[in-house]
Structures are given as structure tokens and as C-alpha cells.
Write a protein that holds these residues in place. Structure first.
Motif, mmCIF file in Angstrom:
data_model
loop_
_atom_site.group_PDB
_atom_site.id
_atom_site.type_symbol
_atom_site.label_atom_id
_atom_site.label_comp_id
_atom_site.label_asym_id
_atom_site.label_seq_id
_atom_site.Cartn_x
_atom_site.Cartn_y
_atom_site.Cartn_z
ATOM 1 N N LEU A 1 0.941 -1.240 0.206
ATOM 2 C CA LEU A 1 -0.028 -0.057 -0.031
ATOM 3 C C LEU A 1 0.889 1.313 0.062
ATOM 4 N N THR A 2 1.036 1.878 -1.386
ATOM 5 C CA THR A 2 1.918 2.926 -1.391
ATOM 6 C C THR A 2 1.102 4.328 -1.089
ATOM 7 N N ASP A 3 1.913 5.506 -0.958
ATOM 8 C CA ASP A 3 0.889 6.741 -0.731
ATOM 9 C C ASP A 3 0.101 6.856 -2.221
ATOM 10 N N ASP A 4 0.722 6.670 -3.297
ATOM 11 C CA ASP A 4 -0.283 6.669 -4.562
ATOM 12 C C ASP A 4 -1.606 5.722 -4.527
ATOM 13 N N TRP A 5 -1.262 4.544 -4.317
ATOM 14 C CA TRP A 5 -2.352 3.784 -4.037
ATOM 15 C C TRP A 5 -3.414 4.121 -3.037
ATOM 16 N N GLU A 6 -3.072 4.718 -1.954
ATOM 17 C CA GLU A 6 -3.849 5.130 -1.071
ATOM 18 C C GLU A 6 -4.598 6.311 -1.523
ATOM 19 N N ALA A 7 -3.808 7.102 -2.220
ATOM 20 C CA ALA A 7 -4.598 8.320 -2.707
ATOM 21 C C ALA A 7 -5.643 8.239 -3.728
ATOM 22 N N ARG A 8 -5.349 6.972 -4.653
ATOM 23 C CA ARG A 8 -6.248 6.491 -5.574
ATOM 24 C C ARG A 8 -7.633 5.884 -5.304
ATOM 25 N N LEU A 9 -7.204 5.261 -4.173
ATOM 26 C CA LEU A 9 -8.459 4.435 -3.592
ATOM 27 C C LEU A 9 -9.181 5.602 -2.693
ATOM 28 N N ALA A 10 -8.627 6.467 -1.991
ATOM 29 C CA ALA A 10 -9.416 7.426 -1.393
ATOM 30 C C ALA A 10 -10.239 8.450 -2.359
ATOM 31 N N ALA A 11 -9.579 8.754 -3.504
ATOM 32 C CA ALA A 11 -10.065 9.570 -4.390
ATOM 33 C C ALA A 11 -11.485 8.928 -4.947
ATOM 34 N N VAL A 12 -11.639 7.692 -4.740
ATOM 35 C CA VAL A 12 -13.141 7.160 -5.199
ATOM 36 C C VAL A 12 -13.991 6.675 -4.258
ATOM 37 N N GLY A 13 -13.414 7.021 -2.822
ATOM 38 C CA GLY A 13 -14.304 6.845 -1.554
ATOM 39 C C GLY A 13 -13.934 5.686 -0.659
#
Length: 196
Positions: free
Chosen positions: A139-151
């Protein structure tokens, strides 16, 4: 022993099983109308049966959850297809059809979720599930940001990863034992009840 359900054999009768496992299997049979073969295969090792279904239920049956049952089952189908697990694709595909009320969705997700007409939320969810199941799964920062962006919340992210990991275990056990999907699973959710 019925070698067609598992290379390791299954109990001859349910009376050969510990009472708690027998009761679990009978409850599933009552609800589904048949006994899913995976229950009989796992009954070969009672302690592992109990641990497997305790974790399954903790992940998949939890009441207070933000992932829907359909979303959880989509994760199972997408990752099981990449693991070439016929049992889980067929059995959990039936659940995708039932929970989503979409007779086409499971087959489309199994083949290629990226070309399936689903929401961006679901596409990112399944991209991450495959990252967890086929890649390192960090779980990278990029993955976390992508997942958070879609809720998705951090708890949701844990669930996506845990469901993927758990069903990786399930996929491998079913493949190891040669356990086939029950014929009943193939048609579940394909035709509305009132059209049968």
C-alpha cells in the motif's frame, strides 16, 4: 470416500463429522438448497474448517461494513479468475449475480474488469485487488490516494487486501484438492426467479 470432490477424500456421511461442523453444513444446505463442495472438502480437517469459515465470516458477513456484498464478491471473482480457480469463479460469480442483480457482471469481471461497464470506484477497487493478489501488494501513498479519491477508507483498503489474500488461500486449496464447483452454482442468478 468421494474422490470426485477432493483428492484427499471427504466424509462418507455428515454423521462422521463433529457436531459443530455438521450443524454448519446443515445450516448452509438449508439456506442454499445444497451443500457447496468446499464445505465437504474442508471438513477433511475440522480445525482448519473452523478457522477458515471463522475468517471467511469475519470478512464477508460483517454487518457494519462500507463495502457491499456485491463489491466483496466482485473482488473474489476478479482475483480468482487470475488464479485460475474455477470453483471460486463459478461459486462467487453466482453471488455477484445475486447481490448485484446483474446476470452479466460476474462473467465480465472474470474475463477483464477493465473492459467491463463498471464505475471508476469498482475499477480502482479491482485494480488494487489484483495488485494485492498478483503483485507485491504494498500500500503505497499513490495507491492510498487513488483509493481515497473514489471513496475508500483505510478500513475498506484493509478489507480489499484481506479478501484478496483470503481467497488466494481458498483458490490454492480448491486447486490442490481438485474440488469442482457444484452444478447448482452455474445457473444461480442468471435468470430472474419469476422467469424460471
Amino acid at each position: 470416500m468421494n474422490s470426485s470432490l477432493s483428492r484427499f477424500g471427504v466424509p462418507e456421511t455428515l454423521t462422521d463429522l463433529p457436531a459443530d461442523i455438521r450443524d454448519t453444513i446443515l445450516a448452509v444446505q438449508e439456506k442454499a438448497g445444497f451443500v457447496p463442495n468446499v464445505f465437504l472438502m474442508l471438513a477433511h480437517r475440522p480445525d482448519e474448517f473452523r478457522a477458515f469459515f471463522a475468517y471467511h465470516d469475519a470478512l464477508m458477513e460483517r454487518e457494519a461494513d462500507t463495502l457491499t456484498k456485491a463489491e466483496k464478491e466482485m473482488i473474489v471473482v476478479a482475483t480468482s479468475a487470475r488464479n485460475r480457480c474455477l470453483y471460486c469463479v463459478v461459486a462467487h460469480g453466482a453471488l455477484v449475480r445475486i447481490y448485484s442483480k446483474d446476470p452479466l457482471l460476474a462473467d465480465q469481471v472474470a474475463i477483464n474488469h477493465r473492459t467491463t461497464p463498471i464505475s471508476e470506484r469498482h475499477r480502482v477497487m479491482l485494480d488494487f485487488a489484483l495488485h494485492c493478489g498478483l503483485d507485491v501488494g504494498e500500500l503505497t501513498d499513490d495507491w492510498e490516494a487513488r483509493l481515497a479519491a473514489v471513496g475508500f477508507t483505510r478500513d475498506d483498503i484493509w478489507d480489499i487486501g484481506a479478501i484478496t489474500a483470503f481467497f488466494g488461500l481458498s483458490n490454492r486449496l480448491v486447486t490442490l484438492t481438485g474440488t469442482p464447483p457444484n452444478p447448482e452454482f452455474y445457473m444461480l442468478g442468471r435468470v430472474p426467479r419469476d422467469k424460471r
